[in-house]
Design a protein around this motif. Structure first.
Motif, PDB file in Angstrom:
ATOM      1  N   TYR A 123       0.834  -1.202   0.000  1.00 36.59           N
ATOM      2  CA  TYR A 123       0.000   0.000   0.000  1.00 36.59           C
ATOM      3  C   TYR A 123       0.870   1.253   0.000  1.00 36.59           C
ATOM      4  O   TYR A 123       1.961   1.275   0.573  1.00 36.59           O
ATOM      5  N   ARG A 168       0.305   5.545   0.578  1.00 37.06           N
ATOM      6  CA  ARG A 168      -0.605   6.655   0.892  1.00 37.06           C
ATOM      7  C   ARG A 168       0.099   7.983   0.656  1.00 37.06           C
ATOM      8  O   ARG A 168       1.234   8.185   1.070  1.00 37.06           O
ATOM      9  N   ILE A 198      -2.630   1.705   7.958  1.00 41.40           N
ATOM     10  CA  ILE A 198      -3.357   2.755   7.239  1.00 41.40           C
ATOM     11  C   ILE A 198      -4.858   2.452   7.283  1.00 41.40           C
ATOM     12  O   ILE A 198      -5.554   2.533   6.275  1.00 41.40           O
ATOM     13  N   ASP A 204      -8.606   7.393   3.874  1.00 41.19           N
ATOM     14  CA  ASP A 204      -7.861   8.433   3.161  1.00 41.19           C
ATOM     15  C   ASP A 204      -8.017   8.178   1.662  1.00 41.19           C
ATOM     16  O   ASP A 204      -7.591   7.141   1.145  1.00 41.19           O
ATOM     17  N   THR A 252      -5.042   6.897  -1.054  1.00 38.14           N
ATOM     18  CA  THR A 252      -4.347   5.644  -0.789  1.00 38.14           C
ATOM     19  C   THR A 252      -4.540   4.713  -1.971  1.00 38.14           C
ATOM     20  O   THR A 252      -5.653   4.570  -2.482  1.00 38.14           O
TER      21      THR A 252
END
Length: 265
Positions: A181, A183, A201, A205, A208
């Motif tokens: 991932y 972000r 995370i 958001d 992302t």
């Protein structure tokens, strides 16, 4: 006169293209649809030349159409009489608000000339930020993963809008994917995070994304042979390293061809 749709890149002001910067500097008004794109644009043009546009945070299509009609009505006179710019993060033609503006102008203000200035999109920036190489011969699919969705099928995917990473992760791992991932990659607004742990995370958001790959789908490359030929010390002896004698003979041959050394029988 022209309306420029300008891709600002992922968020760092120095990743705006040279053409994009020139178009920003020449525009009479630079219209911004949001706070983040505005913060990048103001690194290249003074604040007094920024025109802010308001869009409701809603999925109501009628309210959104009304907002886009109002935005087009505001932008069109500027673009008819001079040059205007509409900025968006990433690229104007990739998951961008610019498409809505272009369609609205085409319907209600067809006299406005448009020119698109491409930008660095998250699709390309992610590979560098996550340390991923998409090699020749690979296929790559783009999917959206909002609200915990776990799209599957292609062997390699970039997932946008990963707003519930733990839920998305569960579905992807169950389907046999390795996932990493990222972000706010290459963004100065907020903290950049790269991880393979979705719990790091888990808060929502919009900025992302994830890269999902089935490990057995790696494409063999010709240059892999160099690493496979390395000995225990890491030195490549097959096709990578020449002996001192071989190098000396090659240098003498090149000197003869260049006329720097006289060849004796």
């Amino acid at each position: 006169m022209t309306l420029y749709g300008i891709g600002l890149g992922p968020g760092q002001p120095d990743l705006v293209t040279i053409r994009g910067k020139r178009a920003l500097e020449s525009a009479d008004v630079v219209y911004s649809p949001g706070r983040l794109s505005r913060s990048v644009a103001t690194e290249h043009v003074p604040e007094e030349r920024i025109g802010d546009l308001d869009f409701p945070m809603t999925r109501d299509e009628e309210k959104l159409r009304t907002a886009w009609k109002e935005a087009a009505a505001e932008i069109a006179p500027t673009a008819r009489d001079g040059d205007a710019a509409f900025v968006t993060l990433g690229d104007p033609n990739v998951y961008s608000t610019f498409g809505h503006l272009r369609r609205t102008l085409a319907a209600f203000h067809p006299e406005v000339d448009l020119e698109v200035v491409p930008g660095v999109s998250a699709m390309s920036a992610f590979a560098t930020a996550l340390g991923v190489e998409i090699t020749a011969g690979s296929s790559l699919a783009l999917r959206e993963a909002d609200r915990g969705a776990s799209p599957t099928g292609p062997d390699r995917m970039i997932l946008f809008k990963v707003t519930d990473a733990p839920a998305t992760h569960e579905g992807l791992v169950e389907a046999g994917y390795d996932v990493v991932y990222g972000r706010r990659l290459f963004m100065e607004q907020g903290e950049t995070v790269v991880t393979d742990d979705p719990t790091e995370i888990d808060e929502r958001d919009y900025y992302t994304l994830a890269y999902a790959e089935k490990p057995e789908t790696r494409v063999e490359q010709a240059t892999d042979a160099f690493l496979e030929a390395a000995d225990e010390s890491g030195v490549v002896t097959d096709g990578g390293e020449q002996s001192i004698g071989e190098l000396a003979r090659q240098e003498r041959s090149e000197a003869v061809l260049c006329g720097d050394e006289v060849k004796h029988d």
